[in-house]
Design an enzyme around this catalytic site. Structure first.
Site, PDB file in Angstrom:
ATOM      1  N   LYS A  71       0.830  -1.217   0.000  1.00 48.49           N
ATOM      2  CA  LYS A  71       0.000   0.000   0.000  1.00 48.49           C
ATOM      3  C   LYS A  71       0.864   1.267   0.000  1.00 48.49           C
ATOM      4  O   LYS A  71       0.598   2.202  -0.742  1.00 48.49           O
ATOM      5  CB  LYS A  71      -0.922   0.039   1.230  1.00 48.49           C
ATOM      6  CG  LYS A  71      -1.908  -1.113   1.302  1.00 48.49           C
ATOM      7  CD  LYS A  71      -2.905  -0.926   2.454  1.00 48.49           C
ATOM      8  CE  LYS A  71      -2.275  -0.894   3.828  1.00 48.49           C
ATOM      9  NZ  LYS A  71      -1.695  -2.199   4.263  1.00 48.49           N
ATOM     10  N   ARG A  99      -9.381   1.017   9.190  1.00 49.00           N
ATOM     11  CA  ARG A  99      -8.974  -0.366   9.433  1.00 49.00           C
ATOM     12  C   ARG A  99     -10.050  -1.141  10.200  1.00 49.00           C
ATOM     13  O   ARG A  99      -9.869  -2.326  10.454  1.00 49.00           O
ATOM     14  CB  ARG A  99      -7.708  -0.365  10.275  1.00 49.00           C
ATOM     15  CG  ARG A  99      -6.433  -0.786   9.511  1.00 49.00           C
ATOM     16  CD  ARG A  99      -5.299  -0.601  10.477  1.00 49.00           C
ATOM     17  NE  ARG A  99      -4.101  -1.313  10.229  1.00 49.00           N
ATOM     18  CZ  ARG A  99      -3.015  -0.771   9.657  1.00 49.00           C
ATOM     19  NH1 ARG A  99      -3.061   0.444   9.153  1.00 49.00           N
ATOM     20  NH2 ARG A  99      -1.913  -1.459   9.569  1.00 49.00           N
ATOM     21  N   ARG A 135      11.269  -7.162   4.815  1.00 42.96           N
ATOM     22  CA  ARG A 135      11.255  -5.730   5.142  1.00 42.96           C
ATOM     23  C   ARG A 135      11.840  -5.492   6.533  1.00 42.96           C
ATOM     24  O   ARG A 135      12.507  -4.490   6.774  1.00 42.96           O
ATOM     25  CB  ARG A 135       9.811  -5.190   5.067  1.00 42.96           C
ATOM     26  CG  ARG A 135       9.734  -3.690   5.256  1.00 42.96           C
ATOM     27  CD  ARG A 135       8.369  -3.147   4.892  1.00 42.96           C
ATOM     28  NE  ARG A 135       7.394  -3.322   5.961  1.00 42.96           N
ATOM     29  CZ  ARG A 135       6.115  -3.003   5.869  1.00 42.96           C
ATOM     30  NH1 ARG A 135       5.630  -2.526   4.736  1.00 42.96           N
ATOM     31  NH2 ARG A 135       5.300  -3.172   6.872  1.00 42.96           N
ATOM     32  N   ARG A 187      12.021  -2.101  11.189  1.00 35.02           N
ATOM     33  CA  ARG A 187      10.847  -1.609  11.913  1.00 35.02           C
ATOM     34  C   ARG A 187      10.589  -2.483  13.130  1.00 35.02           C
ATOM     35  O   ARG A 187      10.611  -3.699  13.032  1.00 35.02           O
ATOM     36  CB  ARG A 187       9.617  -1.654  10.996  1.00 35.02           C
ATOM     37  CG  ARG A 187       9.356  -0.344  10.300  1.00 35.02           C
ATOM     38  CD  ARG A 187       8.219  -0.454   9.311  1.00 35.02           C
ATOM     39  NE  ARG A 187       6.963  -0.905   9.898  1.00 35.02           N
ATOM     40  CZ  ARG A 187       5.782  -0.711   9.310  1.00 35.02           C
ATOM     41  NH1 ARG A 187       5.703  -0.066   8.166  1.00 35.02           N
ATOM     42  NH2 ARG A 187       4.682  -1.153   9.855  1.00 35.02           N
ATOM     43  N   ARG A 223      -0.485  -9.161  13.338  1.00 27.52           N
ATOM     44  CA  ARG A 223      -1.039  -8.127  12.443  1.00 27.52           C
ATOM     45  C   ARG A 223      -1.887  -8.758  11.342  1.00 27.52           C
ATOM     46  O   ARG A 223      -2.913  -8.204  10.947  1.00 27.52           O
ATOM     47  CB  ARG A 223       0.096  -7.286  11.847  1.00 27.52           C
ATOM     48  CG  ARG A 223       0.686  -6.330  12.894  1.00 27.52           C
ATOM     49  CD  ARG A 223       2.033  -5.802  12.478  1.00 27.52           C
ATOM     50  NE  ARG A 223       1.949  -4.883  11.379  1.00 27.52           N
ATOM     51  CZ  ARG A 223       2.937  -4.673  10.502  1.00 27.52           C
ATOM     52  NH1 ARG A 223       4.070  -5.333  10.616  1.00 27.52           N
ATOM     53  NH2 ARG A 223       2.777  -3.811   9.537  1.00 27.52           N
TER      54      ARG A 223
END
Ligand code: AMP
Length: 189
Positions: free
Chosen positions: A16, A91, A130, A136, A147
């Site tokens: 996204k 969300r 990632r 992160r 998640r």
């Protein structure tokens, strides 16, 4: 004319953010990413930032109340007047209903919800990669799996929500960045 009030929907790691950035460049409208806004609050070290960090690190969702207040503030800023790309908001169904009310009060409508269709297993692999590259703190295996669960339970129902409102377009999110961008461009035309 191409849609300019756009929502990008999809699980974490679906691309996204990358695709939103492409749209920013092409349409010259702002990307509104709640995740980015929350990370900025965490980096600023505010009291709210500390609370947000704990929630984000667990992979759970920040409360609708906070999210809606932040988005109300952001969507009423001048640069969002000519369009916007929502990335990571709404969300939950509660957030989607609040967004409808907010856009109503601004006299505008969401024109297109682009749902990126991807396969879960590929997504988990993408997120783990990632994690290595970006470091992160919410990209570790346990948080990633949480998640994905949170997405399935709380966010996926929005696909039906926007389909019922006649603004949903599904785009294959499994190709390369350019191919997905092309699919989105066609969906918005
Ligand atoms: P993202 O960068 O969009 O994946 O968001 C990172 C984290 O920020 C999420 O896992 C949530 O903890 C929080 N977050 C971002 N956007 C929202 C939202 N619209 N509602 C609730 N929590 C959110």
């Amino acid at each position: 004319m191409s849609a300019r009030r756009i929502l990008l929907l999809g699980p974490p790691g679906a691309g996204k953010g990358t695709q939103a950035q492409r749209l920013v460049d092409r349409l010259s409208i702002p990307q509104i990413s709640t995740g980015d806004m929350f990370r900025a609050a965490v980096a600023a070290g505010t009291e709210l930032g500390k609370q947000l960090k704990a929630i984000m690190d667990s992979g759970e969702l920040v409360s609708d109340e906070i999210v809606i207040a932040v988005c109300r503030e952001r969507l009423t800023q001048g640069d969002a007047g000519d369009g916007f790309i929502l990335d990571g908001f709404p969300r939950t169904v509660g957030q989607a209903e609040a967004l409808d009310g907010l856009l109503d009060s601004l006299g505008v409508k969401l024109e297109c919800c682009v749902a990126l269709v991807v396969d879960d297993e590929a997504i988990v692999q993408r997120l783990l990669k990632r994690a290595e590259i970006e470091g992160r703190s919410d990209d570790n295996e346990e948080t990633i799996l949480n998640r994905m669960r949170v997405y399935r339970e709380q966010t996926k129902p929005l696909v039906a929500y926007y389909r019922e409102r006649g603004v949903l377009v599904e785009v294959d999110g499994m190709g390369g960045i350019d191919a997905v961008a092309q699919g989105i461009q066609e969906a918005l035309a």
